[in-house]
Enzyme design. Structure first.
Site, mmCIF file in Angstrom:
data_model
loop_
_atom_site.group_PDB
_atom_site.id
_atom_site.type_symbol
_atom_site.label_atom_id
_atom_site.label_comp_id
_atom_site.label_asym_id
_atom_site.label_seq_id
_atom_site.Cartn_x
_atom_site.Cartn_y
_atom_site.Cartn_z
ATOM 1 N N HIS A 201 0.831 -1.216 0.000
ATOM 2 C CA HIS A 201 0.000 0.000 0.000
ATOM 3 C C HIS A 201 0.861 1.260 0.000
ATOM 4 O O HIS A 201 0.521 2.248 0.665
ATOM 5 C CB HIS A 201 -0.940 0.014 1.210
ATOM 6 C CG HIS A 201 -1.926 -1.110 1.228
ATOM 7 N ND1 HIS A 201 -2.910 -1.261 0.278
ATOM 8 C CD2 HIS A 201 -2.085 -2.160 2.078
ATOM 9 C CE1 HIS A 201 -3.632 -2.330 0.535
ATOM 10 N NE2 HIS A 201 -3.150 -2.899 1.619
ATOM 11 N N ASP A 261 -0.176 -5.419 6.059
ATOM 12 C CA ASP A 261 -1.171 -6.311 5.452
ATOM 13 C C ASP A 261 -1.051 -6.331 3.928
ATOM 14 O O ASP A 261 -0.481 -5.429 3.319
ATOM 15 C CB ASP A 261 -2.584 -5.874 5.851
ATOM 16 C CG ASP A 261 -2.951 -4.512 5.275
ATOM 17 O OD1 ASP A 261 -2.070 -3.634 5.246
ATOM 18 O OD2 ASP A 261 -4.103 -4.320 4.868
ATOM 19 N N GLU A 262 -1.600 -7.365 3.330
ATOM 20 C CA GLU A 262 -1.815 -7.477 1.887
ATOM 21 C C GLU A 262 -0.564 -7.167 1.065
ATOM 22 O O GLU A 262 -0.596 -6.381 0.125
ATOM 23 C CB GLU A 262 -2.959 -6.559 1.457
ATOM 24 C CG GLU A 262 -4.305 -6.931 2.079
ATOM 25 C CD GLU A 262 -5.452 -6.081 1.574
ATOM 26 O OE1 GLU A 262 -6.461 -6.648 1.143
ATOM 27 O OE2 GLU A 262 -5.323 -4.840 1.614
ATOM 28 N N VAL A 263 0.532 -7.796 1.401
ATOM 29 C CA VAL A 263 1.775 -7.585 0.664
ATOM 30 C C VAL A 263 1.827 -8.582 -0.503
ATOM 31 O O VAL A 263 1.810 -9.800 -0.296
ATOM 32 C CB VAL A 263 3.007 -7.758 1.571
ATOM 33 C CG1 VAL A 263 4.289 -7.523 0.767
ATOM 34 C CG2 VAL A 263 2.923 -6.788 2.745
ATOM 35 N N ASP A 314 -1.767 -10.145 9.658
ATOM 36 C CA ASP A 314 -0.875 -10.840 8.732
ATOM 37 C C ASP A 314 0.500 -11.061 9.352
ATOM 38 O O ASP A 314 1.160 -12.081 9.102
ATOM 39 C CB ASP A 314 -0.713 -10.035 7.437
ATOM 40 C CG ASP A 314 -2.037 -9.586 6.840
ATOM 41 O OD1 ASP A 314 -2.859 -9.033 7.601
ATOM 42 O OD2 ASP A 314 -2.235 -9.748 5.625
#
Length: 468
Positions: A201, A261-263, A314
């Site tokens: 992000h 998160d969300e890597v 995460d």
């Protein structure tokens, strides 16, 4: 005179409130709608009339806070027009001004923190008693006094006769803007906790910090695109150290959110320098270990700045080595998966903030506030000690489809349902049917305060028809 007694707190503090419902003049059908509902209530049907010309806030003689306490002085100024909404010409009377038989709200604070900031250990307990001619508000801290003033303001009813995108000039937050937000929040007992999410992000970060992001490759040549922060470059950590030193100087809260998160590992896998770093570190092809390495460095940076880190779940799920005082933030999963995550994280000794059930940017047809209201945050397998590690929850409103034109109606009063669930005693607030008229009334109160809260169902607020 029968008392109305309230106790309130999900944070190991007892809050007690004795009060009588107040009216500005004639009696009217009303809903007993202090929101969130305090922990314990008893009441009588006695009613008292308030006159804005004969009403003052005053400190008790033994209070640690006295005139000059900016936090409470500004609260007195703020609540006067909220209590007397249509009396525009009035200002709060000073305690040394003479007039006949004023109704006095006497505030007593045991420990003044008038120039401080609320933190995770701040006591928000208070006691409020109301009788003819006077209300007595006692609190351990100024933060508890603020909560008591809000409860008092909600006891006053007026009768029917009573009077995300970027733009360099307009869509950025300067440090002055941030300081204004923090100052505004502090006066209301609200903490401002910043999140600087990385290594994912971060596409916008690369625009202002060349070399920070990972160059992606197509075969053996750069593709011209970029991925997450480059964890193989020492310069990335040097930049982050400078950044969080600046963050520390601007945000006074002792917590800071580091994201995690969300890597997406695709770009890292394509980059030969990152692959070489993986080999050097002995990570093999397990890119969760690379993310772990990055996040461990980030937590250590903030720990060195005396900040407690909050990270998304995460980081825990990837078995990253983080200090036990790190707070984990749960954002995803089915109800069963969320319960398992709560059990696993608290069993490992970490504190938890729960957000997954309260993503209110997800819109459902009908009264979706009901599902937010009936969440039971502590309904998971674990000991009482584990459940004490669930320190709170968060309502999330992600900004892809939200701006200033629809932020308030999308948030309110839906977020209020989560607010009561996290603040109030579940035993007293388990019924959606009982909550509905109180929440409708609270929504009308928000409208009177200038907050464009959306309706819960067909209906109207009394004040909308005044003067017609």
């Amino acid at each position: 005179m029968e008392e109305k007694t309230i106790s309130n707190s999900r944070r190991c503090y007892k809050q007690w409130l004795w009060f009588m419902v107040l009216f500005m003049s004639f009696s009217v059908i009303y809903v007993d709608a202090v929101w969130p509902m305090p922990q314990m209530i008893s009441s009588s049907m006695a009613r008292y009339t308030l006159n804005p010309r004969e009403f003052i806030f005053q400190y008790s003689s033994g209070s640690s806070a006295q005139p000059g306490c900016s936090l409470l002085d500004s609260a007195f100024e703020r609540y006067f027009p909220l209590i007397f909404t249509d009396y525009r010409a009035a200002r709060p009377r000073q305690h040394d001004e003479w007039f006949r038989f004023p109704f006095t709200v006497v505030v007593h604070v045991e420990r003044a923190e008038c120039e401080g900031y609320p933190d995770a250990d701040s006591s928000e307990s208070y006691k409020l008693s109301v009788c003819s001619g006077q209300a007595a508000l006692r609190a351990e801290t100024v933060w508890g006094a603020l909560r008591g003033l809000e409860s008092f303001s909600q006891l006053v009813y007026q009768d029917d006769f009573g009077e995300g995108a970027f733009h360099p000039s307009t869509h950025v937050y300067t440090q002055i803007d941030v300081k204004r937000v923090i100052a505004h929040a502090r006066l209301r007992g609200i903490r401002v906790l910043a999140e600087f999410d990385s290594p994912g992000h971060t596409q916008s970060w690369g625009k202002g910090q060349p070399g920070l992001l990972t160059p992606c490759y197509k075969g053996t040549v750069p593709s011209g695109t970029f991925g997450p922060v480059n964890p193989a470059n020492s310069s990335s950590y040097q930049f982050m150290t400078r950044l969080f030193k600046e963050v520390t100087s601007v945000f006074p809260d002792s917590y800071v959110h580091l994201g995690g998160d969300e890597v997406d590992f695709t770009c890292w896998k394509s980059n030969p320098d990152v692959r070489g770093f993986m080999l050097k570190m002995g990570f093999g092809t397990d890119y969760t270990k690379l993310e772990s390495y990055y996040m461990e460095n980030m937590v250590n940076i903030t720990k060195g700045l005396n900040k407690t880190a909050i990270v998304w779940q995460d980081v825990f799920d990837y078995h990253e080595k983080i200090p036990v005082d790190t707070v984990l933030h749960i954002w995803k999963g089915s109800p069963g998966q969320i319960q398992q995550e709560l059990s696993s994280i608290t069993l490992a000794g970490y504190r938890v903030i729960l957000a997954a059930p309260w993503y209110i940017n997800h819109i459902d047809y009908g009264q979706d506030w009901e599902k937010y209201y009936t969440i039971q945050p502590l309904n998971f397998t674990g000991t009482e000690q584990q459940k004490k590690l669930v320190i709170g929850g968060e309502v999330c409103m992600w900004g892809e489809y939200v701006d200033a034109t629809n932020l308030s109606p999308r948030l309110w009063p839906r977020a209020s349902a989560a607010g009561e669930r996290l603040w109030s005693d579940e035993r007293m607030t388990s019924s959606v049917i009982d909550a509905f008229p109180r929440l409708v009334d609270f929504r009308c109160r928000l409208l009177r305060r200038g907050i464009q809260a959306e309706p819960l169902f067909v209906g109207h607020c009394r004040h909308e028809y005044q003067g017609i």
